[in-house]
Design a protein around this motif. Structure first.
Motif, PDB file in Angstrom:
ATOM      1  N   LEU A 100       2.514   9.406  -5.828  1.00 12.64           N
ATOM      2  CA  LEU A 100       3.275  10.482  -5.818  1.00 12.64           C
ATOM      3  C   LEU A 100       4.430  10.934  -6.384  1.00 12.64           C
ATOM      4  N   MET A 101       5.067   9.993  -7.808  1.00 17.31           N
ATOM      5  CA  MET A 101       6.289  10.348  -8.103  1.00 17.31           C
ATOM      6  C   MET A 101       5.298  10.472 -10.237  1.00 17.31           C
ATOM      7  N   ILE A 102       3.809  10.191  -9.755  1.00 12.17           N
ATOM      8  CA  ILE A 102       2.947  10.008 -10.929  1.00 12.17           C
ATOM      9  C   ILE A 102       2.706  11.413 -11.103  1.00 12.17           C
ATOM     10  N   PHE A 103       2.429  12.146 -10.076  1.00 12.47           N
ATOM     11  CA  PHE A 103       2.013  13.289  -9.917  1.00 12.47           C
ATOM     12  C   PHE A 103       3.522  14.476  -9.855  1.00 12.47           C
ATOM     13  N   VAL A 104       4.672  14.047  -9.735  1.00 11.66           N
ATOM     14  CA  VAL A 104       5.650  14.414  -9.967  1.00 11.66           C
ATOM     15  C   VAL A 104       6.097  14.965 -11.183  1.00 11.66           C
ATOM     16  N   LEU A 105       6.392  13.919 -11.570  1.00 13.62           N
ATOM     17  CA  LEU A 105       6.580  13.875 -13.395  1.00 13.62           C
ATOM     18  C   LEU A 105       5.659  14.258 -13.999  1.00 13.62           C
ATOM     19  N   LEU A 106       3.829  14.401 -13.830  1.00 17.85           N
ATOM     20  CA  LEU A 106       3.665  15.201 -14.824  1.00 17.85           C
ATOM     21  C   LEU A 106       3.808  16.736 -14.867  1.00 17.85           C
ATOM     22  N   ARG A 107       3.611  16.987 -13.534  1.00 24.28           N
ATOM     23  CA  ARG A 107       3.822  18.692 -13.297  1.00 24.28           C
ATOM     24  C   ARG A 107       5.741  18.936 -13.595  1.00 24.28           C
ATOM     25  N   ILE A 108       6.316  17.598 -13.436  1.00 26.76           N
ATOM     26  CA  ILE A 108       7.648  18.700 -13.713  1.00 26.76           C
ATOM     27  C   ILE A 108       8.126  18.533 -15.750  1.00 26.76           C
ATOM     28  N   SER A 109       6.522  18.037 -16.178  1.00 23.35           N
ATOM     29  CA  SER A 109       6.881  18.065 -18.017  1.00 23.35           C
ATOM     30  C   SER A 109       5.724  18.862 -18.213  1.00 23.35           C
TER      31      SER A 109
ATOM     32  N   SER B   3       1.064   3.040 -17.089  1.00 24.88           N
ATOM     33  CA  SER B   3       1.950   3.582 -18.768  1.00 24.88           C
ATOM     34  C   SER B   3       3.061   4.012 -17.761  1.00 24.88           C
ATOM     35  N   ILE B   4       2.407   5.227 -17.197  1.00 24.44           N
ATOM     36  CA  ILE B   4       3.586   6.182 -16.710  1.00 24.44           C
ATOM     37  C   ILE B   4       5.217   5.697 -16.054  1.00 24.44           C
ATOM     38  N   PRO B   5       4.682   4.668 -14.773  1.00 21.75           N
ATOM     39  CA  PRO B   5       5.654   4.300 -14.332  1.00 21.75           C
ATOM     40  C   PRO B   5       6.450   3.179 -15.658  1.00 21.75           C
ATOM     41  N   ILE B   6       5.421   2.585 -15.904  1.00 12.87           N
ATOM     42  CA  ILE B   6       6.151   2.001 -17.440  1.00 12.87           C
ATOM     43  C   ILE B   6       7.183   2.754 -18.468  1.00 12.87           C
ATOM     44  N   LEU B   7       7.218   3.779 -18.754  1.00 14.49           N
ATOM     45  CA  LEU B   7       7.229   4.611 -19.152  1.00 14.49           C
ATOM     46  C   LEU B   7       9.180   5.702 -18.332  1.00 14.49           C
ATOM     47  N   TYR B   8       8.696   5.509 -17.591  1.00 14.19           N
ATOM     48  CA  TYR B   8       9.740   6.423 -16.239  1.00 14.19           C
ATOM     49  C   TYR B   8      11.073   5.411 -16.170  1.00 14.19           C
ATOM     50  N   ASN B   9      10.621   3.739 -15.556  1.00 12.38           N
ATOM     51  CA  ASN B   9      11.210   2.526 -15.262  1.00 12.38           C
ATOM     52  C   ASN B   9      11.962   2.032 -16.944  1.00 12.38           C
ATOM     53  N   ILE B  10      11.400   2.619 -18.126  1.00 10.50           N
ATOM     54  CA  ILE B  10      12.343   1.939 -19.139  1.00 10.50           C
ATOM     55  C   ILE B  10      12.962   3.100 -20.162  1.00 10.50           C
ATOM     56  N   MET B  11      12.583   4.429 -19.312  1.00 14.84           N
ATOM     57  CA  MET B  11      13.003   5.980 -20.203  1.00 14.84           C
ATOM     58  C   MET B  11      14.276   6.465 -19.877  1.00 14.84           C
ATOM     59  N   GLY B  12      13.510   6.433 -18.319  1.00 10.95           N
ATOM     60  CA  GLY B  12      14.132   7.093 -17.587  1.00 10.95           C
ATOM     61  C   GLY B  12      14.024   8.908 -17.583  1.00 10.95           C
ATOM     62  N   CYS B  13      14.827   9.864 -18.082  1.00  9.09           N
ATOM     63  CA  CYS B  13      14.377  11.619 -17.904  1.00  9.09           C
ATOM     64  C   CYS B  13      13.703  11.568 -18.845  1.00  9.09           C
TER      65      CYS B  13
ATOM     66  N   VAL C 262       1.147  -1.208  -0.492  1.00  5.85           N
ATOM     67  CA  VAL C 262      -0.083  -0.226  -0.431  1.00  5.85           C
ATOM     68  C   VAL C 262       0.863   1.299  -0.011  1.00  5.85           C
ATOM     69  N   LEU C 263       1.899   1.458   0.480  1.00  3.67           N
ATOM     70  CA  LEU C 263       2.885   2.858   0.436  1.00  3.67           C
ATOM     71  C   LEU C 263       3.649   2.431  -0.753  1.00  3.67           C
ATOM     72  N   GLU C 264       4.039   1.744  -1.565  1.00  2.00           N
ATOM     73  CA  GLU C 264       4.479   1.726  -2.663  1.00  2.00           C
ATOM     74  C   GLU C 264       3.341   2.229  -3.676  1.00  2.00           C
ATOM     75  N   GLU C 265       1.971   1.649  -3.500  1.00  4.33           N
ATOM     76  CA  GLU C 265       0.930   2.018  -4.526  1.00  4.33           C
ATOM     77  C   GLU C 265       1.427   3.974  -3.812  1.00  4.33           C
ATOM     78  N   THR C 266       1.256   4.391  -3.118  1.00  8.12           N
ATOM     79  CA  THR C 266       1.112   5.831  -2.502  1.00  8.12           C
ATOM     80  C   THR C 266       2.369   6.774  -3.696  1.00  8.12           C
ATOM     81  N   VAL C 267       3.660   5.810  -3.165  1.00 12.08           N
ATOM     82  CA  VAL C 267       5.121   6.574  -3.622  1.00 12.08           C
ATOM     83  C   VAL C 267       4.800   6.417  -5.170  1.00 12.08           C
ATOM     84  N   THR C 268       4.694   5.942  -5.886  1.00 13.06           N
ATOM     85  CA  THR C 268       4.296   5.245  -7.189  1.00 13.06           C
ATOM     86  C   THR C 268       2.694   6.713  -7.459  1.00 13.06           C
TER      87      THR C 268
END
Length: 335
Positions: A259-268, A301-311, A251-257
């Motif tokens: 939060l990071m989806i939110f960050v990735l979308l915002r910093i784009s 989709s976003i975690p997979i994209l990030y895991n494969i392609m990074g920045c 459940v904690l890992e779900e929250t981490v993911t």
């Protein structure tokens, strides 16, 4: 004393009287609760208003400190509190009549560590606007007693606001959990960390809290500091997940993911695009090189994209961020 209400106060002279007065319209005798006003270096008339209110109500205690932020004010309130239960009330919000007796009755009858309740989103003028979009999901678990996993799995639904819960003071102190000072999103880490210690928790669907939406510019409120703080919160939650049993850690890992989806979308977005490299490097440094795909299309989709392609994944997220911003801007204009 049954209850300590902790209210951080910083430049809220417009809202403070309504906030405090709502406590005395809730049907609870003043001998059963105390109000702790933590003046966090206000520069407007908030301190004077607090003083006037304390003259009228003898169970108000005022504490003044240099401006250190919401977390420091809440932590000070926890140290000074004397009630069996603690309730965090933000100074620009208010509660509805009969809320406090109802909550305390539930808490004492069931010997609860945490009692979570519902809220209304209200306008700046205090008019009811909407209930949480997750209320129907949560209703399935109403009046059931569970532990912290029960809260994390079934109740919070990504709404980790500390002010929507009644918390047993002895349980809070024994847990050792405090608000992290000097950071945004302090509620997320506090609420989640505290819940992992809970043995008896309950949810009720009655909306008792008025959460005021003070709209400035939703689109432009995210900045490098907030992105950095959110990454740090996610990093600490991942470390916490590694310390907990598997049933809670997922459940904690779900929250981490999330939060990071939110960050990735915002910093784009254009406003933070220049900061993307530094923020992505920080994610890696903080042990967030990998995100665990979750339930829906975006969370897969976003975690997979990030895991494969990074920045480089940021470039693929640009169209999504653009469409999202257009939608949010249109929604704000309608209001």
């Amino acid at each position: 004393m049954k209850l300590s209400v902790i209210i951080p106060v910083y430049n809220v002279e417009v809202y403070l009287p309504e906030c405090v007065l709502s406590l005395y319209q809730s049907g609870l005798s003043s001998i059963d609760f105390e109000v702790l006003l933590i003046n966090d270096g206000s520069t407007d008339g908030s301190f004077q208003i607090a003083g006037e209110l304390s003259k009228k109500y003898m169970n108000i205690r005022i504490f003044t400190q240099e401006n250190q932020g919401l977390s420091a004010a809440r932590n000070r309130g926890i140290l000074e509190a004397k009630g069996d239960y603690i309730f965090f009330l933000d100074s620009d919000d208010f509660i509805y009549p009969n809320a406090l007796p109802f909550l305390l009755k539930k808490a004492f009858e069931n010997n609860l560590d945490i009692l979570r309740f519902e809220y209304w989103n209200v306008t700046e003028s205090g008019e009811k606007q909407s209930l949480s979009e997750y209320i129907n999901k949560r209703k399935l678990y109403e009046d059931k007693i569970g532990d912290g996993y029960f809260l994390l799995e079934n109740v919070y639904n990504r709404e980790f606001y500390a002010c929507f819960s009644l918390i047993k003071r002895s349980f809070l102190i024994q847990s050792g959990v405090k608000f992290t000072q000097g950071m945004y999103y302090e509620d997320i880490e506090f609420t989640i960390s505290l819940s992992t210690f809970a043995k008896r928790a309950m949810y009720i669907s009655k909306p008792l809290y008025a959460y005021r939406n003070r709209v400035t510019s939703i689109v432009n409120t995210f900045n490098r500091k907030k992105a950095t703080d959110l990454i740090m919160v996610a990093s600490r939650l991942r470390r916490l997940a590694n310390q907990k049993e598997k049933v809670i850690s997922h459940v904690l890992e779900e929250t981490v993911t999330n939060l990071m989806i939110f960050v990735l979308l915002r910093i784009s977005e254009p406003s933070l695009f220049k900061e993307r490299t530094l923020l992505l490097d920080l994610m890696k440094e903080e042990g967030l090189k990998y995100l665990y795909p979750q339930k829906n299309l975006k969370e897969i989709s976003i975690p997979i994209l990030y895991n494969i392609m990074g920045c480089f994944s940021i470039y693929f997220l640009l169209p999504i961020s653009y469409i999202k911003n257009k939608y949010i801007t249109k929604k704000i204009r309608k209001k």
